[in-house]
Structures are given as structure tokens and as C-alpha cells.
Write a protein that holds these residues in place. Sequence first.
Motif, mmCIF file in Angstrom:
data_model
loop_
_atom_site.group_PDB
_atom_site.id
_atom_site.type_symbol
_atom_site.label_atom_id
_atom_site.label_comp_id
_atom_site.label_asym_id
_atom_site.label_seq_id
_atom_site.Cartn_x
_atom_site.Cartn_y
_atom_site.Cartn_z
ATOM 1 N N LEU A 45 66.978 -15.731 68.306
ATOM 2 C CA LEU A 45 67.149 -14.449 67.614
ATOM 3 C C LEU A 45 68.346 -14.500 66.669
ATOM 4 O O LEU A 45 68.277 -14.025 65.525
ATOM 5 C CB LEU A 45 67.332 -13.328 68.631
ATOM 6 C CG LEU A 45 66.086 -12.866 69.388
ATOM 7 C CD1 LEU A 45 66.467 -11.896 70.498
ATOM 8 C CD2 LEU A 45 65.089 -12.217 68.445
ATOM 9 N N ASP A 46 69.446 -15.055 67.127
ATOM 10 C CA ASP A 46 70.651 -15.167 66.316
ATOM 11 C C ASP A 46 70.393 -16.011 65.073
ATOM 12 O O ASP A 46 70.784 -15.648 63.953
ATOM 13 C CB ASP A 46 71.764 -15.791 67.169
ATOM 14 C CG ASP A 46 73.101 -15.864 66.463
ATOM 15 O OD1 ASP A 46 73.546 -14.837 65.923
ATOM 16 O OD2 ASP A 46 73.708 -16.953 66.460
ATOM 17 N N ALA A 49 68.128 -14.284 62.562
ATOM 18 C CA ALA A 49 68.844 -13.205 61.870
ATOM 19 C C ALA A 49 69.648 -13.736 60.697
ATOM 20 O O ALA A 49 69.555 -13.205 59.580
ATOM 21 C CB ALA A 49 69.767 -12.478 62.851
ATOM 22 N N LEU A 422 75.269 -9.187 69.666
ATOM 23 C CA LEU A 422 74.109 -9.884 69.107
ATOM 24 C C LEU A 422 73.166 -8.892 68.437
ATOM 25 O O LEU A 422 72.664 -9.146 67.332
ATOM 26 C CB LEU A 422 73.369 -10.654 70.201
ATOM 27 C CG LEU A 422 72.113 -11.408 69.752
ATOM 28 C CD1 LEU A 422 72.443 -12.418 68.659
ATOM 29 C CD2 LEU A 422 71.449 -12.099 70.940
ATOM 30 N N ARG A 423 72.939 -7.770 69.064
ATOM 31 C CA ARG A 423 72.079 -6.751 68.466
ATOM 32 C C ARG A 423 72.680 -6.243 67.151
ATOM 33 O O ARG A 423 71.968 -6.053 66.151
ATOM 34 C CB ARG A 423 71.864 -5.584 69.431
ATOM 35 C CG ARG A 423 70.952 -4.487 68.890
ATOM 36 C CD ARG A 423 70.848 -3.323 69.858
ATOM 37 N NE ARG A 423 70.039 -3.648 71.010
ATOM 38 C CZ ARG A 423 68.710 -3.505 71.055
ATOM 39 N NH1 ARG A 423 68.058 -3.058 69.988
ATOM 40 N NH2 ARG A 423 68.049 -3.801 72.145
ATOM 41 N N LYS A 425 74.731 -7.869 65.202
ATOM 42 C CA LYS A 425 74.647 -8.948 64.214
ATOM 43 C C LYS A 425 73.227 -9.021 63.644
ATOM 44 O O LYS A 425 73.046 -9.205 62.435
ATOM 45 C CB LYS A 425 75.039 -10.277 64.864
ATOM 46 C CG LYS A 425 75.061 -11.463 63.921
ATOM 47 C CD LYS A 425 75.568 -12.709 64.628
ATOM 48 C CE LYS A 425 75.509 -13.941 63.746
ATOM 49 N NZ LYS A 425 76.006 -15.166 64.433
ATOM 50 N N TRP A 426 72.221 -8.884 64.503
ATOM 51 C CA TRP A 426 70.827 -8.848 64.057
ATOM 52 C C TRP A 426 70.623 -7.737 63.027
ATOM 53 O O TRP A 426 70.065 -7.959 61.956
ATOM 54 C CB TRP A 426 69.918 -8.656 65.262
ATOM 55 C CG TRP A 426 68.485 -8.356 64.960
ATOM 56 C CD1 TRP A 426 67.923 -7.123 64.759
ATOM 57 C CD2 TRP A 426 67.411 -9.306 64.820
ATOM 58 N NE1 TRP A 426 66.569 -7.248 64.510
ATOM 59 C CE2 TRP A 426 66.232 -8.558 64.539
ATOM 60 C CE3 TRP A 426 67.332 -10.691 64.917
ATOM 61 C CZ2 TRP A 426 64.998 -9.176 64.349
ATOM 62 C CZ3 TRP A 426 66.094 -11.305 64.728
ATOM 63 C CH2 TRP A 426 64.946 -10.559 64.442
ATOM 64 N N CYS A 429 72.475 -8.447 59.709
ATOM 65 C CA CYS A 429 71.814 -9.491 58.920
ATOM 66 C C CYS A 429 70.510 -8.986 58.304
ATOM 67 O O CYS A 429 70.206 -9.273 57.137
ATOM 68 C CB CYS A 429 71.550 -10.710 59.787
ATOM 69 S SG CYS A 429 73.017 -11.701 60.168
ATOM 70 N N LEU A 430 69.732 -8.229 59.068
ATOM 71 C CA LEU A 430 68.477 -7.728 58.509
ATOM 72 C C LEU A 430 68.714 -6.691 57.424
ATOM 73 O O LEU A 430 67.943 -6.611 56.453
ATOM 74 C CB LEU A 430 67.580 -7.173 59.612
ATOM 75 C CG LEU A 430 66.527 -8.200 60.090
ATOM 76 C CD1 LEU A 430 67.186 -9.347 60.826
ATOM 77 C CD2 LEU A 430 65.453 -7.563 60.921
ATOM 78 N N ASP A 443 65.563 -2.444 65.125
ATOM 79 C CA ASP A 443 65.818 -2.504 66.564
ATOM 80 C C ASP A 443 64.562 -2.906 67.333
ATOM 81 O O ASP A 443 64.626 -3.664 68.309
ATOM 82 C CB ASP A 443 66.320 -1.149 67.070
ATOM 83 C CG ASP A 443 67.729 -0.828 66.593
ATOM 84 O OD1 ASP A 443 68.451 -1.766 66.196
ATOM 85 O OD2 ASP A 443 68.100 0.360 66.605
ATOM 86 N N PHE A 446 64.023 -6.619 67.194
ATOM 87 C CA PHE A 446 64.941 -7.301 68.107
ATOM 88 C C PHE A 446 64.404 -7.249 69.537
ATOM 89 O O PHE A 446 64.355 -8.266 70.234
ATOM 90 C CB PHE A 446 66.323 -6.656 68.031
ATOM 91 C CG PHE A 446 67.357 -7.300 68.909
ATOM 92 C CD1 PHE A 446 68.040 -8.429 68.477
ATOM 93 C CD2 PHE A 446 67.648 -6.776 70.165
ATOM 94 C CE1 PHE A 446 69.004 -9.027 69.286
ATOM 95 C CE2 PHE A 446 68.605 -7.371 70.976
ATOM 96 C CZ PHE A 446 69.287 -8.497 70.541
ATOM 97 N N ARG A 450 63.027 -10.399 72.039
ATOM 98 C CA ARG A 450 63.532 -10.722 73.370
ATOM 99 C C ARG A 450 62.404 -11.060 74.336
ATOM 100 O O ARG A 450 62.622 -11.721 75.351
ATOM 101 C CB ARG A 450 64.361 -9.548 73.906
ATOM 102 C CG ARG A 450 65.667 -9.347 73.145
ATOM 103 C CD ARG A 450 66.354 -8.058 73.535
ATOM 104 N NE ARG A 450 66.755 -8.060 74.933
ATOM 105 C CZ ARG A 450 67.213 -6.999 75.585
ATOM 106 N NH1 ARG A 450 67.318 -5.842 74.960
ATOM 107 N NH2 ARG A 450 67.562 -7.086 76.848
#
Length: 474
Positions: A45-46, A49, A422-423, A425-426, A429-430, A443, A446, A450
Motif C-alpha cells: 500500500l505504501d 501510494a 500510513l493512512r 500518507k496514502w 499521495c493520492l 479512504d 485504502f 488492506r
Amino acid sequence: MSASIAEREPALAVPDLPAMARLARFVVRGEVAGPVLAKAVPIVLDTLAVTLAGGAEPGHARLAASLEPHPGGVPSFWSGARYRADDAALLIGMASHILDYDDVSMQAVCHPSAPILSALLAAADREATSGRDLLDAFVVGTEVLIRTGQAMGFRHYALGFHATATLGTLGATAAVARLRRLDEATTAHALAIAASYASGLRVNFGSLVKSLHVGMAAANGVRAVRLAEAGLEGAAEALDGEGYLNAFSGGETRHWPASLELGRPFALAEPGFEQKRYPCCYLLHKMIEAALGLRRETGLDLDSVAAMRVDVPQGGTKPLIHPYPKSGLNALFSAPYAIAASLADGRIDLASFTDEAVMRPALQARLRDVTVVEADAASRHGSDVGLAPVTVTLTPVSGASVSRTVVLLPGSDKDPITPDQLRAKWADCLKRAAPRADQAGIDALFDEGRGLPAAARIGDWLGAVIRTVEEGRA
């Protein structure tokens, strides 16, 4: 074709095997357990992103303009175009690294996830590949990348090679071979081809070529597998003896160390990767943490200090080749800028590395007030550099000097990026990739990501990602 994932054997200790046979056997037979796959999810995910955000950069658009669309090919995340798999890997790979926000493994002084995920996203049949298949191949590819780097030690990096590119070519090949379930012989030939494809020089840090290296590694991994599947054969000795290990270590390593086992444990699980809090070279992160900590604790800022000193381990400045940067790209590899900007702004984020931010006269005037000193003790391994302390000392205009030492690797298992970070940062970035995207939709993507281990096919999720980016672009 090799056995299915469920039928594969656990990774086995094979101290007497040559490097090529060892790696090929591991790629085909090594088993990735459920807990390791679960640890791969936030890393994927990271990486995705920062890849999506990187695709909004002008340099990435220049690369895209140089490529010819291929009807029926791999769909772009950033436009309606489709490309051949190797060209798609080139584009995705450059995007994944252009912001220097992707994760790190100090065991091999490299960015492990970017070239591997880029190759897999380009090579996978998204309607036939499950989330588990993608994660499995990702774990295997990053393991080959990192353990090969460990086999050669820090000498490889010190010679001037960009380890992410050179190691990434082998890792990407291993990942795609695993995904395509090649047999051991074909996998060995693909790795032999990859050994000759491997390239990348540190001298290009601070330019767009550094991120292009990751695209090259991913694309060459896709090509190496395709050529091996077509029947091209490489030398069984391509890694040992006079081969890859010897050439890329400057003659220090001729054979795979018997004590270095693959998948026992997987590097991704133990000690894990270092996920970045700051979008710049990872060897700046400890000094940024120290400088920001001193600013918070003492109230000292750039205007209130006369001099700044950074003490780092030997080899700690190898990638930091732009002490006096003239662009945002340069500043990604500048210790003086990292210290000055931390003290001036009290933060380091994506906005810190625009050309305008870097060229502020107040900061440029202070760069020569930062002294960076390497320790005398030699670093033989990347882990020596990663585990060594970094100390920032500030000398105020008036009063006594103050210091702060950072030992823990930021973003590592010892000082992890939290699920909330992390959320965030996601989302950040998006939003960079798709400024008009709806926050609830971001959201939801994301949360869906997961659940990747249980996804029957990755195409559903990736298709939703593509639609979100396309609809949310300015």
C-alpha cells in the motif's frame, strides 16, 4: 511450470549450492507463510501510494511522452494509454521512486519494494492474479534483492553502484518468474539474463536518472523472464566465480556466503523494511529527526544558531552528493539542506523539496554553516550504516551547544510508521496524484487494499484505483 503456491516446499538451507541454483530453487520452491504475506500488505500500500503520487511529476510525463502506446497492453494509472509490459514497468518504476518517498532496507542499502512491485504490476494478468499471488511474488522478489545485496556487503554501494537498480533487476526477475510459475531451469536462465541487464550509478543521484533506474530494473526484470520463456539460455555461472557477485563487489565476493539463507527468516518480516516519513534520501532521516527534535525541545531555529554539525557513520554521506543544492531533486541528497530546512520550517514534507523552497535565499545563505563529519570506523555492511547513531549538534548565537542523537531507524520495526500515519500518507499521495478525488473514495481504496490477501483478482482494486486517479486529476 512449477508447483502451485500451496504445493511449494518451505525454504530450505542449501549451503553447498552455487548462487544461481540456490536462487532459482528458492524462487520456485520457497514457501511464504500467511503472517509474512500479511506484513507485506502495508508495504505494498505504501509503495503504490508513492507511485501514484510520483506519476504527477513533470519528469514522469517526459518519460511517458517518449514511449509508444500499445493497444491491448497494460493500462496506465495516470492516463487512458496502454503500454507494452516492459514499457509499463519502466513508467511505473520511475513513478515509484521519483519522489524518493518509497521504503528502504539498510541491510542492502537499497529501496526494495519499488522495482519489485513495479515489475509485478506491469507483468501480472490483473484478471487472473489473486492478491495472494501478487503478495507472494512480491515477498520472494524482495528477498532475492536484499539477500543478494547482503552477500556482497557495503562494498557494492561504495564502488558507486545504485544498489536499488543493480539488485532490483535480479529481484524483479525473481518476482516475475515466481508470479509466472517458471520451473527452476527457466528461472535460472532468466536470472542469468538479468545479471547482464543490471546497471545503475550513484553519480546520477539528484537527477531524474536516479528514478529512471528503478524503471529500468523493473522493465529489465520483465524482459529477462520473457526472453527466458522464449528459450534464451544464460550461463549457470552468471552469479558466482567471475560473474555478478564478483563484478559488483569489486572482487570481494566470488561465491554466495554459506551462512546467508533465503527466507529463513524473510527480510521483509525480520527486521522488516524502513517505511519513510520524509520524502528524501533515507540517510537524511536520522539527522532530520534529530534536528526537528532539537527545535521542539529547545526552541532553536535557523535564525538562532550560528553553526550546525552532523556526525554520521563512515559511508553515511555516500549518496549525499549535493551539499549545496540548486533544485528540489538535488536537495533530496543534501545534508546541509535537510538540517537548515528542518530548523527553518519545523517540518520536512513534499513541499520541502520544490525548487522554490530549496532556493530560498535565507536557506542558501546558511548551507555552508552545516558541517558533516563521518566516523573513522569502516562500514562493511549496509546494516553497519543503518544501525549506527547520528548526532546533530547546534551552536546557538548565544549560549551553550546542544546535541541530539538518533539511533533507531525511523520507520523501522523499532520506530514504526503507525497505521494512522500510513493512512495519512496514502491520502496525501493520492491527493497529489488526483487533487479532485473524493476523500471518502480515497479512504475506501485504502481499506480495500488492506484486504488484498483475500482478493480473488487484483484487477478489481487496481481498476478502482485507476478510475479514482483519472477522475480526480486536475
